[in-house]
Design an enzyme around this catalytic site. Structure first.
Site, PDB file in Angstrom:
ATOM      1  N   SER A   1       0.829  -1.211   0.000  1.00 59.30           N
ATOM      2  CA  SER A   1       0.000   0.000   0.000  1.00 59.30           C
ATOM      3  C   SER A   1       0.857   1.252   0.000  1.00 59.30           C
ATOM      4  CB  SER A   1      -0.870  -0.019   1.253  1.00 59.30           C
ATOM      5  OG  SER A   1      -1.397   1.253   1.511  1.00 59.30           O
TER       6      SER A   1
ATOM      7  N   TYR B   1      -2.080  -0.380  10.121  1.00 56.03           N
ATOM      8  CA  TYR B   1      -2.313  -0.912   8.766  1.00 56.03           C
ATOM      9  C   TYR B   1      -1.033  -0.793   7.933  1.00 56.03           C
ATOM     10  CZ  TYR B   1      -3.909  -1.037   3.913  1.00 56.03           C
ATOM     11  OH  TYR B   1      -4.045  -1.330   2.574  1.00 56.03           O
TER      12      TYR B   1
END
Ligand SMILES: NC(=O)c1ccc[n+]([C@@H]2O[C@H](COP(=O)([O-])OP(=O)(O)OC[C@H]3O[C@@H](n4cnc5c(N)ncnc54)[C@H](O)[C@@H]3O)[C@@H](O)[C@H]2O)c1
Length: 363
Positions: free
Chosen positions: A151, A176
């Protein structure tokens, strides 16, 4: 340009997170352009967001698979954190390509629900790596390429833009992001130790039809329709590299066909066949401009009336924990190696989202 060393046709491809936004679109693209192909999809259909959208995507896949009867589509409802299930799937289907897209996504949710990030993103990914490692047991050909989602959030609040895969990414600002960076580290170690060809893809804010309701463009649309006020964080001063779903899927498909070559280093030991790329639009948009285009497209698609009072439904709010002010992908390596970079404009992409939304919710 890298020369493809994997032909997708007639391959067995395991896609995790197959009813997710990116996963489902990838499966459909594979059916359309790589048939005959044997696709095994796994997803636990969790309730992080409206499950009916995952079921809708699954139905879309099934309809398409029925049209491509030369291909095989198998869906398994299950959890990648379940090691014995993953072992069973690898033994039973012997995938040659693995695309790991299953993850607990979302930056803000990781603040209130950290456990699930460790379970899926760390333990689940570790199970996939272990299964790849053992796919070569008994001289089996095993996994030719592991492609996995990382990501843009790994860049944390790096100041240097555009974000390059050569930049240091050791300062994540959310759990995350830390799990995604950990995935890259784990993949590197496994590539080095067991010669698993792996490619990590750092996706930049993906959007489009049947996308994720937890993301801003979708959430804003729901709220505006309900007559609620939308909150624009960091007083609208955020910039995001919004990337249209078809561009992401095109990038993933090209990458899948080019496994990093296995080579030995000067010490005679294998060099890790390991790569990481950004896939982003390479054109960050200001959040306020983004909202403006979204409004126009919602009106154009007749999701909202032309006289909708947008100004009274907007509130500028401070930055949220875990958020970053800008994401901006340097896509030079992607262009160099695959002759491709995302190019869909925000207006085109949001227009398609608005049209899908109108039909799906029968506005
Ligand atoms: N969409 C984006 O903007 C974006 C940006 C950067 C990275 N990513 C990454 O890309 C990947 C796909 O994202 P997406 O947008 O399609 O998200 P998504 O939430 O729509 O898809 C993920 C899918 O994985 C499934 N899943 C979650 N935990 C699971 C588990 N333990 N076992 C089996 N299935 C599980 C979910 O049910 C979901 O269908 C994720 O790894 C995400 O972190 C997405």
């Amino acid at each position: 340009m890298r020369i493809p060393n994997i032909e997708l046709r007639n391959m067995t491809i395991l896609v995790t997170g197959a009813t997710g936004f990116i996963g489902a679109n990838l499966v459909m693209k594979l059916l359309r352009s790589a048939s005959p192909v044997n696709i095994v999809g796994i997803d636990n259909l969790n309730e992080y967001y409206d499950v009916s959208i995952k079921e809708y995507r699954l139905k879309q896949i099934e309809t398409l698979a029925a049209k491509h009867s030369e291909s095989i589509w198998t869906f398994i409802k299950g959890n990648i954190a379940d090691k014995s299930l993953i072992e069973q799937i690898f033994k039973g289907y012997q995938p040659a390509i693995v695309v790991n897209l299953a993850a607990q996504a979302g930056v803000r949710y990781s603040i209130t629900n950290p456990d699930i990030y460790i379970e899926t993103n760390i333990i689940g990914f570790y199970n996939i790596l272990e299964a790849c490692r053992h796919s070569y047991d008994n001289d089996e050909p095993g996994v030719k390429h592991l492609v996995y989602a990382s990501s843009s959030s790994v860049y944390g609040s790096n100041k240097k833009i555009p974000y390059s895969t050569d930049d240091k990414v050791d300062n994540p600002v959310s759990l995350y992001a830390a799990t995604k960076k950990s995935n890259e580290l784990l993949a590197h170690a496994y590539s080095k130790l067991y010669n698993i060809p792996s490619t990590g893809l750092r996706f930049f804010t993906v959007y489009g039809p049947a996308g994720r309701p937890d993301m801003a463009y979708f959430g804003f649309t729901n709220k505006l329709r309900e007559g609620k006020t939308i909150q624009i964080f960091n007083y609208g001063k955020c910039k995001r590299d919004f990337t249209y779903i078809d561009d992401i899927v095109e990038g993933v498909m090209r990458v899948m066909q080019c496994a990093p070559e296995k080579e030995n280093g000067e010490d005679g030991l294998p060099l890790p066949p390991y790569r990481v790329y950004n896939i982003g639009n390479n054109q960050p948009e200001n959040l306020l401009d983004f909202v403006d285009i979204l409004q126009q497209e919602l009106v154009r698609a007749k999701v909202l009336p032309a006289d909708y009072d947008f100004e009274s439904h907007k509130e500028l709010a401070p930055m949220q924990p875990g958020d970053v002010p800008i994401t901006y992908a340097d896509t030079t390596p992607l262009e160099r190696d695959f002759g491709f970079k995302p190019s869909t404009s925000l207006r085109t992409g949001l227009g398609k989202f608005a049209e899908w939304y109108k039909e799906y919710y029968q506005v």
